[in-house]
Design a protein around this motif. Structure first.
Motif, PDB file in Angstrom:
ATOM      1  N   VAL A  30     108.601  38.776  72.968  1.00 48.34           N
ATOM      2  CA  VAL A  30     109.408  38.770  74.193  1.00 48.34           C
ATOM      3  C   VAL A  30     108.883  37.648  75.074  1.00 48.34           C
ATOM      4  O   VAL A  30     107.771  37.724  75.597  1.00 48.34           O
ATOM      5  CB  VAL A  30     109.321  40.122  74.926  1.00 48.34           C
ATOM      6  CG1 VAL A  30     110.171  40.096  76.195  1.00 48.34           C
ATOM      7  CG2 VAL A  30     109.771  41.255  74.013  1.00 48.34           C
ATOM      8  N   CYS A  31     109.685  36.587  75.192  1.00 49.46           N
ATOM      9  CA  CYS A  31     109.257  35.371  75.891  1.00 49.46           C
ATOM     10  C   CYS A  31     109.828  35.362  77.302  1.00 49.46           C
ATOM     11  O   CYS A  31     110.848  35.981  77.583  1.00 49.46           O
ATOM     12  CB  CYS A  31     109.753  34.157  75.110  1.00 49.46           C
ATOM     13  SG  CYS A  31     109.501  32.583  75.927  1.00 49.46           S
ATOM     14  N   HIS A  32     109.181  34.619  78.179  1.00 54.00           N
ATOM     15  CA  HIS A  32     109.635  34.562  79.562  1.00 54.00           C
ATOM     16  C   HIS A  32     111.047  33.994  79.681  1.00 54.00           C
ATOM     17  O   HIS A  32     111.784  34.326  80.609  1.00 54.00           O
ATOM     18  CB  HIS A  32     108.654  33.736  80.399  1.00 54.00           C
ATOM     19  CG  HIS A  32     108.571  34.202  81.815  1.00 54.00           C
ATOM     20  ND1 HIS A  32     109.512  33.860  82.756  1.00 54.00           N
ATOM     21  CD2 HIS A  32     107.699  35.019  82.433  1.00 54.00           C
ATOM     22  CE1 HIS A  32     109.203  34.431  83.902  1.00 54.00           C
ATOM     23  NE2 HIS A  32     108.112  35.147  83.736  1.00 54.00           N
ATOM     24  N   THR A  33     111.445  33.160  78.724  1.00 54.11           N
ATOM     25  CA  THR A  33     112.785  32.569  78.791  1.00 54.11           C
ATOM     26  C   THR A  33     113.873  33.636  78.668  1.00 54.11           C
ATOM     27  O   THR A  33     114.948  33.505  79.262  1.00 54.11           O
ATOM     28  CB  THR A  33     112.937  31.491  77.706  1.00 54.11           C
ATOM     29  OG1 THR A  33     111.928  30.504  77.921  1.00 54.11           O
ATOM     30  CG2 THR A  33     114.294  30.815  77.770  1.00 54.11           C
ATOM     31  N   ASP A  34     113.607  34.705  77.909  1.00 50.61           N
ATOM     32  CA  ASP A  34     114.593  35.792  77.821  1.00 50.61           C
ATOM     33  C   ASP A  34     114.792  36.452  79.182  1.00 50.61           C
ATOM     34  O   ASP A  34     115.916  36.736  79.592  1.00 50.61           O
ATOM     35  CB  ASP A  34     114.138  36.838  76.792  1.00 50.61           C
ATOM     36  CG  ASP A  34     114.039  36.249  75.401  1.00 50.61           C
ATOM     37  OD1 ASP A  34     115.045  35.710  74.923  1.00 50.61           O
ATOM     38  OD2 ASP A  34     112.947  36.315  74.815  1.00 50.61           O
ATOM     39  N   GLY A  85     116.490  36.950  72.819  1.00 57.13           N
ATOM     40  CA  GLY A  85     115.444  36.802  71.815  1.00 57.13           C
ATOM     41  C   GLY A  85     115.505  35.471  71.097  1.00 57.13           C
ATOM     42  O   GLY A  85     116.582  35.028  70.672  1.00 57.13           O
ATOM     43  N   HIS A  86     114.351  34.813  71.003  1.00 59.56           N
ATOM     44  CA  HIS A  86     114.315  33.499  70.339  1.00 59.56           C
ATOM     45  C   HIS A  86     112.941  33.238  69.731  1.00 59.56           C
ATOM     46  O   HIS A  86     112.571  32.099  69.520  1.00 59.56           O
ATOM     47  CB  HIS A  86     114.675  32.406  71.341  1.00 59.56           C
ATOM     48  CG  HIS A  86     113.745  32.361  72.518  1.00 59.56           C
ATOM     49  ND1 HIS A  86     113.850  33.222  73.573  1.00 59.56           N
ATOM     50  CD2 HIS A  86     112.677  31.595  72.768  1.00 59.56           C
ATOM     51  CE1 HIS A  86     112.882  32.974  74.429  1.00 59.56           C
ATOM     52  NE2 HIS A  86     112.147  31.998  73.965  1.00 59.56           N
ATOM     53  N   GLU A  87     112.168  34.311  69.486  1.00 64.32           N
ATOM     54  CA  GLU A  87     110.816  34.141  68.941  1.00 64.32           C
ATOM     55  C   GLU A  87     110.667  35.115  67.772  1.00 64.32           C
ATOM     56  O   GLU A  87     109.876  36.049  67.819  1.00 64.32           O
ATOM     57  CB  GLU A  87     109.790  34.424  70.054  1.00 64.32           C
ATOM     58  CG  GLU A  87     108.403  33.894  69.779  1.00 64.32           C
ATOM     59  CD  GLU A  87     107.450  34.122  70.945  1.00 64.32           C
ATOM     60  OE1 GLU A  87     107.153  33.157  71.672  1.00 64.32           O
ATOM     61  OE2 GLU A  87     107.001  35.271  71.139  1.00 64.32           O
ATOM     62  N   ALA A 144     107.126  30.696  66.884  1.00 63.98           N
ATOM     63  CA  ALA A 144     108.472  30.177  67.108  1.00 63.98           C
ATOM     64  C   ALA A 144     108.697  29.607  68.501  1.00 63.98           C
ATOM     65  O   ALA A 144     109.490  28.689  68.679  1.00 63.98           O
ATOM     66  CB  ALA A 144     109.498  31.270  66.824  1.00 63.98           C
ATOM     67  N   CYS A 145     108.021  30.168  69.519  1.00 63.96           N
ATOM     68  CA  CYS A 145     108.267  29.629  70.864  1.00 63.96           C
ATOM     69  C   CYS A 145     106.982  29.456  71.661  1.00 63.96           C
ATOM     70  O   CYS A 145     106.568  28.346  71.945  1.00 63.96           O
ATOM     71  CB  CYS A 145     109.263  30.481  71.646  1.00 63.96           C
ATOM     72  SG  CYS A 145     109.677  29.733  73.236  1.00 63.96           S
ATOM     73  N   GLY A 146     106.344  30.554  72.036  1.00 63.23           N
ATOM     74  CA  GLY A 146     105.206  30.453  72.951  1.00 63.23           C
ATOM     75  C   GLY A 146     104.076  29.598  72.404  1.00 63.23           C
ATOM     76  O   GLY A 146     103.559  28.710  73.093  1.00 63.23           O
TER      77      GLY A 146
HETATM   78 ZN   LIG Z   1     110.416  31.177  74.577  1.00 60.89          ZN
END
Ligand SMILES: [Zn+2]
Ligand SMILES: [Zn+2]
Length: 356
Positions: free
Chosen positions: A33-37, A55-57, A155-157
């Motif tokens: 769960v990334c801050h961008t969500d 969701g993107h990670e 994938a993201c962070g």
């Molecule tokens: Zn992210």
């Protein structure tokens, strides 16, 4: 999914269109769960049309592949990248795929089952789901030895933070580095600075817990920004002006602090996502951009090509250089996304990972 502006996250059945020739259906195993969500939720869609699949990670297992796909097969374990250069535009062809603005993504294939509406997917992925459809080029194979609920963080962070240190800033061995904001991305910048061989790694944050985490991930010094001027404190901790300062908050005030921290020829990298329409005022002369010859840049998803950089990160995880296990401070179910947002806002987690 987010059904409308201002609403809480809802769980609903989804349906899928047939795969395009270059697309794959992935059965997701885990998603960070990334801050961008949360940003997408708080910014009323962040420019996307509702309904939105968050969701993107994510990481999972390939279930079906389109007719033209040769890079992965069913049952392959993969992590999903949201940033894949197209390979065909003028920027890619001149040899700068990192700057490509026409990413490889799947067509909208995921629908809200009850009315057939296509879901917009955050960063063309949509990983808060049991399954999603992506372009095959977005799927990077994961070795058996890496658990998918750790691989997803890449994938993201992790790729953003480590990439900011190694690819955007290209930190030189022996340098002095400051990181303002020590959430998951900031802690990944700390790890990147450690991998790059920085001499001093100064973590700056408002919460003692995050500063403690930063030390565990490789920071040599910690500055509590609540007690006094963080610019002077960071310079004092590093033993002089910083060579690199990373802003991992996304606010004008902390960007100005980062510029204040660096010395002559220093580099400031903005990693935090700023609010829409935000502006910043920075000094030019005394202690400012011109007099200090500051390089001011931003990091986009780690400024990398995932087919090259993800395998490097995975090797570093396997040899103990890159620490992912310690970043997962909370494992949750799909029905706990709002709790994860609250924990993120209160700063009590590094990463919540949804087990799917
Ligand atoms: Zn992210
Ligand atoms: Zn391109």
């Amino acid at each position: 999914m987010l059904n409308a502006p201002g609403e809480s996250v809802a769980i609903e059945p989804i349906a899928f269109d047939d795969l395009g020739d270059d697309e794959i259906l992935v059965r997701l195993a885990a998603s960070g769960v990334c801050h961008t969500d949360l940003h997408v939720k708080n910014m009323n869609g962040w420019g996307m049309a509702f309904p939105i699949l968050l969701g993107h990670e994510g990481a999972g297992v390939v279930e079906h592949v389109g007719r033209a796909v040769t890079s992965v097969r069913p049952d392959d374990r993969v992590v999903i990248s949201w940033r894949v250069p197209c390979g065909a535009c003028a920027i890619c062809r001149r040899g700068d795929p990192v700057l490509c603005q026409t990413q490889r993504v799947a067509q909208p294939r995921v629908r809200r089952a009850r009315d057939g509406q296509h879901l917009a997917r955050v960063l063309s992925t949509g990983t808060f789901a049991t399954r999603t459809v992506v372009d095959a080029a977005q799927a990077i194979p994961v070795p058996r030895a890496i658990p998918l609920d750790k691989a997803c963080l890449i994938a993201c962070g992790v790729v953003t933070g480590v990439g900011a240190a190694l690819n955007t800033a290209k930190i030189r061995r022996g340098s002095r580095v400051a990181i303002i904001g020590c959430g998951a991305v900031g802690l990944s910048v700390v790890q990147g600075a450690r991998i790059a061989g920085a001499d001093r790694i100064v973590a700056v944050d408002l919460t003692p817990q995050k500063l403690e985490w930063a030390r565990q991930f490789g920071a040599t010094d910690a500055v509590d920004a609540r007690s006094g001027d963080p610019v002077e404190a960071a310079r004092a901790a590093a033993g002089g002006p910083l060579d690199y300062a990373f802003e991992v908050v996304g606010l004008p005030a902390t960007i100005a602090q980062a510029v204040g921290m660096v010395g002559y020829g220093g580099t400031v990298v903005i990693v935090g996502v700023p609010p829409t329409d935000s502006t910043v005022t920075l000094p030019l002369a005394r202690g400012g951009l011109f007099n200090k010859k500051v390089t001011l840049t931003s990091c986009s998803g780690g400024d990398m090509v995932p087919s090259e950089f993800f395998p490097r990160l995975m090797r570093w995880y396997l040899d103990g250089t890159l620490r992912l296990d310690e970043m997962v401070t909370r494992e949750i179910g799909l029905d706990e996304v709002e709790d994860a947002f609250a924990a993120m806002t209160s700063g009590t987690v590094i990463r919540s990972v949804i087990r799917l």
